[in-house]
Design an enzyme around this catalytic site. Structure first.
Site, short mmCIF file in Angstrom:
data_model
loop_
_atom_site.label_atom_id
_atom_site.label_comp_id
_atom_site.label_asym_id
_atom_site.label_seq_id
_atom_site.Cartn_x
_atom_site.Cartn_y
_atom_site.Cartn_z
N ARG A 63 25.22 33.43 66.31
CA ARG A 63 26.06 32.27 65.99
C ARG A 63 25.64 31.65 64.67
O ARG A 63 26.43 31.00 63.99
CB ARG A 63 25.91 31.20 67.07
CG ARG A 63 26.41 31.60 68.45
CD ARG A 63 26.36 30.40 69.39
NE ARG A 63 26.49 30.75 70.79
CZ ARG A 63 27.65 30.95 71.42
NH1 ARG A 63 28.78 30.86 70.76
NH2 ARG A 63 27.67 31.27 72.70
N ASP A 83 41.88 34.95 70.79
CA ASP A 83 41.90 36.41 70.88
C ASP A 83 43.11 36.80 71.73
O ASP A 83 44.21 36.93 71.21
CB ASP A 83 40.56 36.85 71.49
CG ASP A 83 40.40 38.35 71.55
OD1 ASP A 83 40.88 39.05 70.65
OD2 ASP A 83 39.77 38.83 72.51
N LYS A 134 30.74 27.15 73.47
CA LYS A 134 29.80 26.69 72.47
C LYS A 134 30.30 27.02 71.06
O LYS A 134 29.92 26.38 70.08
CB LYS A 134 28.44 27.39 72.67
CG LYS A 134 27.87 27.20 74.05
CD LYS A 134 26.67 28.11 74.28
CE LYS A 134 26.26 28.07 75.74
NZ LYS A 134 25.39 29.19 76.09
N LYS A 180 43.36 36.32 66.07
CA LYS A 180 43.61 37.78 65.92
C LYS A 180 45.03 38.04 66.40
O LYS A 180 45.24 38.27 67.59
CB LYS A 180 42.66 38.58 66.82
CG LYS A 180 41.19 38.47 66.49
CD LYS A 180 40.39 39.34 67.47
CE LYS A 180 38.96 38.93 67.57
NZ LYS A 180 38.26 39.54 68.70
N PHE A 238 35.87 42.66 66.79
CA PHE A 238 35.03 41.63 67.43
C PHE A 238 34.20 40.96 66.33
O PHE A 238 33.52 41.64 65.56
CB PHE A 238 34.14 42.23 68.51
CG PHE A 238 33.51 41.16 69.37
CD1 PHE A 238 34.22 40.62 70.43
CD2 PHE A 238 32.26 40.66 69.08
CE1 PHE A 238 33.67 39.60 71.21
CE2 PHE A 238 31.69 39.65 69.84
CZ PHE A 238 32.40 39.12 70.91
N ASP A 293 37.08 28.08 68.29
CA ASP A 293 36.55 29.00 67.28
C ASP A 293 37.51 30.14 67.01
O ASP A 293 37.78 30.46 65.86
CB ASP A 293 35.16 29.53 67.71
CG ASP A 293 35.14 30.10 69.13
OD1 ASP A 293 36.18 30.06 69.83
OD2 ASP A 293 34.06 30.55 69.56
P1 IMP Z 1 40.75 34.68 74.62
O1 IMP Z 1 40.87 34.00 75.95
O2 IMP Z 1 40.87 36.18 74.77
O3 IMP Z 1 41.72 34.14 73.58
O4 IMP Z 1 39.28 34.50 74.08
C1 IMP Z 1 38.77 33.26 73.96
C2 IMP Z 1 37.27 33.19 73.82
O5 IMP Z 1 36.60 34.46 73.83
C3 IMP Z 1 36.97 32.58 72.48
O6 IMP Z 1 37.02 31.17 72.55
C4 IMP Z 1 35.60 33.11 72.19
O7 IMP Z 1 34.63 32.30 72.82
C5 IMP Z 1 35.60 34.48 72.82
N1 IMP Z 1 35.97 35.49 71.80
C6 IMP Z 1 37.16 36.09 71.62
N2 IMP Z 1 37.13 36.95 70.59
C7 IMP Z 1 35.87 36.87 70.09
C8 IMP Z 1 35.23 37.52 68.98
O8 IMP Z 1 35.78 38.34 68.22
N3 IMP Z 1 33.93 37.19 68.79
C9 IMP Z 1 33.27 36.29 69.56
N4 IMP Z 1 33.83 35.66 70.59
C10 IMP Z 1 35.13 35.95 70.86
MG MG Z 2 35.41 29.87 72.57
#
Ligand code: IMP
Ligand code: MG
Length: 181
Positions: free
Chosen positions: A166, A104, A44, A132, A153, A101
């Protein structure tokens, strides 16, 4: 009285968001001129960025959505990704731009690139509002990035903690003490 948002510091102010999204829209418009651009929003969190970005795009483009969940803890994804909602239409031969969005660990994006890549799009690129760099666990090429943020975060402008916050008009770090994580 309404609850105070559990924020630490503000990482990106509303006017910085506005200016950067405008610039990204200009760049995407120039790069995809004459192509068959399909924006794929990842629900979302990306919905907010996507809606603003698309309004700054001045060429013809279409929109579709995917929803994925990655198992993990409140603030860490595991890389095990499940599709909750798939695209409405095939993407073969189209110029697909994934709109995220935040990147990470990069594991969700890696999964999406593989999954959508196997459907034969003409091109497949990524536009993420935030990244990040310190947290990346995988090599992912992100073609358009709004802002690099530190290893915190983040909440606001679409980003949630436990589905809340959000709607904040800025991106801020989560005050972990206030929410007990
Ligand atoms: P990744 O797979 O670790 O790159 O994380 C991907 C998903 O985790 C993102 O699309 C977000 O929905 C959520 N996410 C990662 N870091 C954050 C954060 O700092 N705040 C809020 N949602 C996050
Ligand atoms: Mg996401």
């Amino acid at each position: 009285m309404p609850e105070e948002p559990p924020i630490g510091e503000i990482l990106v102010q509303p006017d910085q968001l506005k200016e950067r999204v405008r610039a990204l829209g200009r760049q995407v418009s120039a790069d995809y001129e004459g192509r068959d651009l399909l924006l794929v929003g990842v629900l979302k969190g990306a919905a907010f960025f996507l809606a603003d970005l698309m309004r700054q795009i001045t060429i013809e483009c279409e929109l579709d959505f995917m929803a994925v969940s990655s198992y993990g803890s409140d603030t860490d994804s595991s890389g095990v990704v499940r599709i909750l909602k798939d695209l409405d239409a095939p993407i073969a031969g189209r110029d697909v731009l994934i709109v995220e969005d935040i990147i990470d660990s990069g594991l969700t994006l890696q999964y999406l690139m593989r999954n959508l890549g196997s459907r034969d799009p003409a091109t497949l690129k990524v536009c993420s509002l935030l990244i990040k760099p310190e947290r990346l666990k995988t090599e992912v090429a992100v073609d358009y990035v709004g802002f690099e943020i530190p290893n915190r975060f983040a909440i606001g402008y679409g980003l949630d903690f436990r589905q809340r916050w959000r709607n904040l008009p800025y991106v801020a770090s989560l005050n972990r003490e206030k929410v007990g994580v």
